[in-house]
Design an enzyme around this catalytic site. Structure first.
Site, PDB file in Angstrom:
ATOM      1  N   GLY A  38       3.595  -1.045  27.000  1.00 45.92           N
ATOM      2  CA  GLY A  38       4.774  -1.000  26.739  1.00 45.92           C
ATOM      3  C   GLY A  38       4.887   0.566  26.260  1.00 45.92           C
ATOM      4  O   GLY A  38       6.143   0.919  25.922  1.00 45.92           O
ATOM      5  N   THR A  40       5.117   3.861  23.982  1.00 50.09           N
ATOM      6  CA  THR A  40       5.778   4.448  22.775  1.00 50.09           C
ATOM      7  C   THR A  40       7.150   3.628  22.371  1.00 50.09           C
ATOM      8  O   THR A  40       7.321   3.143  21.327  1.00 50.09           O
ATOM      9  CB  THR A  40       6.262   5.852  22.832  1.00 50.09           C
ATOM     10  OG1 THR A  40       4.920   6.577  23.070  1.00 50.09           O
ATOM     11  CG2 THR A  40       6.595   6.697  21.543  1.00 50.09           C
ATOM     12  N   HIS A 440      42.220  -0.804  24.161  1.00 46.49           N
ATOM     13  CA  HIS A 440      42.585  -0.538  22.881  1.00 46.49           C
ATOM     14  C   HIS A 440      41.955  -1.599  21.865  1.00 46.49           C
ATOM     15  O   HIS A 440      42.249  -2.934  22.347  1.00 46.49           O
ATOM     16  CB  HIS A 440      43.972  -0.143  22.756  1.00 46.49           C
ATOM     17  CG  HIS A 440      44.586  -0.049  21.287  1.00 46.49           C
ATOM     18  ND1 HIS A 440      44.425   1.019  20.430  1.00 46.49           N
ATOM     19  CD2 HIS A 440      45.283  -0.943  20.321  1.00 46.49           C
ATOM     20  CE1 HIS A 440      44.799   0.791  19.359  1.00 46.49           C
ATOM     21  NE2 HIS A 440      45.297  -0.550  19.277  1.00 46.49           N
TER      22      HIS A 440
HETATM   23  C1  LIG Z   1      10.100   7.367  16.635  1.00 39.67           C
HETATM   24  C2  LIG Z   1      10.513   7.361  18.019  1.00 39.67           C
HETATM   25  C3  LIG Z   1      11.813   6.899  18.214  1.00 39.67           C
HETATM   26  C4  LIG Z   1      12.240   6.905  19.509  1.00 39.67           C
HETATM   27  N1  LIG Z   1      13.577   6.472  19.884  1.00 39.67           N
HETATM   28  C5  LIG Z   1      13.982   6.767  21.020  1.00 39.67           C
HETATM   29  C6  LIG Z   1      15.344   6.392  21.480  1.00 39.67           C
HETATM   30  O1  LIG Z   1      16.248   5.475  20.640  1.00 39.67           O
HETATM   31  N2  LIG Z   1      15.827   6.496  22.656  1.00 39.67           N
HETATM   32  C7  LIG Z   1      14.934   6.904  23.612  1.00 39.67           C
HETATM   33  O2  LIG Z   1      15.576   7.181  24.908  1.00 39.67           O
HETATM   34  N3  LIG Z   1      13.552   7.474  23.378  1.00 39.67           N
HETATM   35  C8  LIG Z   1      13.485   7.415  22.160  1.00 39.67           C
HETATM   36  N4  LIG Z   1      12.074   7.737  21.851  1.00 39.67           N
HETATM   37  C9  LIG Z   1      11.055   8.384  23.061  1.00 39.67           C
HETATM   38  C10 LIG Z   1      10.729   7.356  23.852  1.00 39.67           C
HETATM   39  O3  LIG Z   1       9.811   6.514  23.166  1.00 39.67           O
HETATM   40  C11 LIG Z   1       9.830   7.998  24.996  1.00 39.67           C
HETATM   41  O4  LIG Z   1      10.783   8.999  25.574  1.00 39.67           O
HETATM   42  C12 LIG Z   1       9.386   6.945  26.005  1.00 39.67           C
HETATM   43  O5  LIG Z   1       8.615   5.887  25.486  1.00 39.67           O
HETATM   44  C13 LIG Z   1       8.911   7.478  27.195  1.00 39.67           C
HETATM   45  O6  LIG Z   1       7.656   7.443  27.337  1.00 39.67           O
HETATM   46  P1  LIG Z   1       6.773   7.526  28.499  1.00 39.67           P
HETATM   47  O7  LIG Z   1       7.275   6.507  29.451  1.00 39.67           O
HETATM   48  O8  LIG Z   1       6.580   8.925  28.926  1.00 39.67           O
HETATM   49  O9  LIG Z   1       5.191   7.064  27.797  1.00 39.67           O
HETATM   50  P2  LIG Z   1       4.828   6.129  26.587  1.00 39.67           P
HETATM   51  O10 LIG Z   1       6.016   5.376  26.297  1.00 39.67           O
HETATM   52  O11 LIG Z   1       4.406   7.244  25.365  1.00 39.67           O
HETATM   53  O12 LIG Z   1       3.520   5.432  27.271  1.00 39.67           O
HETATM   54  C14 LIG Z   1       2.480   6.045  27.536  1.00 39.67           C
HETATM   55  C15 LIG Z   1       1.147   5.279  27.579  1.00 39.67           C
HETATM   56  O13 LIG Z   1       0.126   5.609  28.149  1.00 39.67           O
HETATM   57  C16 LIG Z   1      -0.845   5.135  27.393  1.00 39.67           C
HETATM   58  N5  LIG Z   1      -2.110   6.004  27.807  1.00 39.67           N
HETATM   59  C17 LIG Z   1      -2.082   7.482  27.377  1.00 39.67           C
HETATM   60  N6  LIG Z   1      -3.256   8.121  27.703  1.00 39.67           N
HETATM   61  C18 LIG Z   1      -3.889   7.211  28.571  1.00 39.67           C
HETATM   62  C19 LIG Z   1      -5.210   7.187  29.448  1.00 39.67           C
HETATM   63  N7  LIG Z   1      -5.784   8.269  29.209  1.00 39.67           N
HETATM   64  N8  LIG Z   1      -5.577   6.124  29.667  1.00 39.67           N
HETATM   65  C20 LIG Z   1      -4.768   5.007  29.679  1.00 39.67           C
HETATM   66  N9  LIG Z   1      -3.597   4.866  29.129  1.00 39.67           N
HETATM   67  C21 LIG Z   1      -3.140   6.241  28.506  1.00 39.67           C
HETATM   68  C22 LIG Z   1      -0.496   5.306  25.971  1.00 39.67           C
HETATM   69  O14 LIG Z   1      -1.624   4.120  25.359  1.00 39.67           O
HETATM   70  C23 LIG Z   1       0.902   4.498  26.043  1.00 39.67           C
HETATM   71  O15 LIG Z   1       1.039   3.235  26.236  1.00 39.67           O
HETATM   72  C24 LIG Z   1      11.593   7.641  20.524  1.00 39.67           C
HETATM   73  C25 LIG Z   1      10.259   8.053  20.172  1.00 39.67           C
HETATM   74  C26 LIG Z   1       9.961   8.113  18.997  1.00 39.67           C
HETATM   75  C27 LIG Z   1       8.443   8.368  18.509  1.00 39.67           C
END
Ligand SMILES: Cc1cc2nc3c(=O)[nH]c(=O)nc-3n(C[C@H](O)[C@H](O)[C@H](O)COP(=O)(O)OP(=O)(O)OC[C@H]3O[C@@H](n4cnc5c(N)ncnc54)[C@H](O)[C@@H]3O)c2cc1C
Length: 459
Positions: A38, A40, A440
């Site tokens: 899942g 970040t 409204h």
């Molecule tokens: C505190 C916080 C609050 C946020 N709030 C919001 C919000 O309210 N609304 C919103 O739209 N966005 C929000 N975001 C941003 C949002 O979480 C990210 O934009 C979103 O998760 C998109 O992530 P992604 O799909 O790029 O990858 P991610 O969700 O970051 O997942 C990447 C995955 O790849 C895995 N991985 C990495 N490298 C490797 C590797 N070499 N081999 C195997 N696996 C690997 C990691 O373990 C991770 O599980 C927030 C972020 C933070 C930090």
């Protein structure tokens, strides 16, 4: 050698859904995740933080109960282990749901471990080499820990480690006055901490318009949060009460002393330990994977989706990356990331809903503009809810009569902004929204009124 039709690295917001589409199309997919299914959003981003924001809002409303004619006898207290457990439960349920979904997906082989490229079509996870003609990188990012003076001498929190706190810090100093810092700052203030937000720019959330920054500062300060902007010399040092954050070398108290410090100064992509050089995938100077308008990298057969491509920093942009790649590969479409209208929210209370250009970007574009702005004190629904902080504003192109951008800093701003987003996506003129008949009482119902009030605004 394990031969697949596609390899997906990382279970961020794009990876799982892409696995679903590819396997439905009959492909044999290897899905690699090194840690928490899942990614970040589910584990350390949107889901736990918005659950905490909801607890903080409940505390705030309980303290304001008398404003609504509600009597609460006794003090409002925070049960932090319970607050934390609630956020953990929401995240855990979602994570387990994602993992179960992937593991039960026909045609999908889930592999746990860290993936590294060996070549343009081979990835190694531990001892296991995997090969495929299509590789999709969805590795996301992590908190940036800047090399500021003293950072190795003190314990500090990040957006991940702060979620493990089952106590309320006495005084939380938040370094970074942008989206993540503001959400945590207001939340912990409402949980009962003294909070100082330290920001090196002259204003909070400096990417937004000045009036937005100023209104958010007022909202924070009204809750007793100390805000230090222009903090040009940020440094960290141990202190008998916790951590001393050096703030300014010129004016004001030179340091903010807190029991705990949260570093919320940005994110960095997880591209440094992926072996991308062996595949020949090009990065930009900040480590983001370079992609074209269809999210293809510099190497044919390799795509980058989500935060790691630097083209979005949100869950909905990562998910849209999946939609673009899947539509182009499987449905013969020609979807482009440049067609995406930027939209996002800041989940302070009240929230900020944003779409399109800021006012200053619209002015810099040199077009003749129309602008309209209305304080939330003149929005019936806000008055009825007793939540009148903030404003709503729209800026439009005076010649094309298309909306260029909007901001709703106010109650339900994160929801109401979608009315404007939808009109912009439909590529309709503002007159379409002006003649809509909204429900409204809502915040959204003020958009037609706002548009009637548009006035020429230069350049
Ligand atoms: C505190 C916080 C609050 C946020 N709030 C919001 C919000 O309210 N609304 C919103 O739209 N966005 C929000 N975001 C941003 C949002 O979480 C990210 O934009 C979103 O998760 C998109 O992530 P992604 O799909 O790029 O990858 P991610 O969700 O970051 O997942 C990447 C995955 O790849 C895995 N991985 C990495 N490298 C490797 C590797 N070499 N081999 C195997 N696996 C690997 C990691 O373990 C991770 O599980 C927030 C972020 C933070 C930090």
């Amino acid at each position: 050698m394990n031969q697949f039709d596609a390899i997906i690295i990382g279970s961020g917001q794009a990876g799982g859904s892409l696995a679903g589409r590819l396997t439905s199309a009959g492909m044999k997919v290897a899905f690699v995740e090194r840690k928490l299914f899942g990614g970040t959003c589910v584990n350390t981003g949107c889901m736990p933080t918005k659950t905490l924001v909801a607890s903080a809002y409940a505390a705030h409303l309980a303290r304001r109960a008398a404003d609504y004619g509600i009597v609460i006898d006794g003090e409002v207290r925070i049960d932090m282990p319970k607050v934390r457990a609630r956020a953990l439960t929401v995240a855990t349920n979602a994570r387990e749901g994602v993992e179960k979904w992937l593991r039960n997906m026909n045609g999908c082989t889930v592999i746990q471990g860290h993936a590294r490229f060996e070549s343009a079509n081979t990835v190694r996870v531990g001892e296991e080499p995997l090969t495929a003609p299509r590789i999709f990188i969805n590795v996301g990012g992590r908190a940036l820990v800047p090399d500021m003076p003293g950072v190795r001498d003190v314990p500090f929190l990040t957006n991940t480690t702060i979620l493990a706190l089952d106590r309320v810090p006495k005084h939380l100093v938040v370094v970074g006055g942008s989206y993540i810092g503001l959400e945590f700052g207001q939340m912990f203030r409402r949980f009962g901490a003294e909070v100082t937000i330290v920001e090196k720019s002259p204003r909070l959330i400096a990417r937004e318009d000045e009036d937005v920054s100023e209104a958010i500062r007022q909202i924070m300060e009204a809750e007793g949060i100390h805000v230090r902007t222009n903090a040009t010399c940020i440094s960290l040092a141990p202190h008998e009460q916790g951590v001393a954050v050096g703030v300014d070398c010129t004016h004001g108290p030179p340091e903010a002393v807190g029991s705990d410090v949260l570093l919320a100064v940005g994110r960095r992509p997880n591209t440094d330990d992926l072996g991308l050089d062996r595949a020949g995938v090009a990065l930009d100077e900040r480590g983001y994977i370079k992609v074209d308008d269809s999210l293809a990298t510099s190497v044919p057969g390799i795509w980058a989706l989500g935060d790691c491509n630097g083209r979005g920093a949100f869950t909905h942009t990562a998910y849209n990356d999946f939609e673009i790649v899947a539509a182009n590969l499987l449905d013969g479409e020609n979807r482009k990331v440049s067609a995406r209208i930027p939209a996002y929210a800041l989940y302070t209370d009240p929230p900020l809903g944003r779409v399109g250009m800021t006012d200053s970007q619209a002015q810099a574009s040199g077009r003749p503009l129309l602008r309209s702005k209305r304080p939330m004190t003149r929005v019936g629904r806000a008055v009825e809810k007793g939540e009148t902080q903030g404003f709503m504003k729209v800026v439009a192109d005076a010649e094309t009569r298309k909306i260029l951008g909007a901001a709703v800093l106010g109650t339900s701003g994160d929801e109401a902004i979608h009315g404007v987003l939808d009109i912009m996506n439909a590529d309709a003129t503002l007159d379409v929204l002006r003649w809509a008949v909204p429900i409204h009482p809502t915040v959204s119902e003020l958009f037609p009124t706002l548009l009637v009030d548009l006035k020429p605004a230069g350049p």
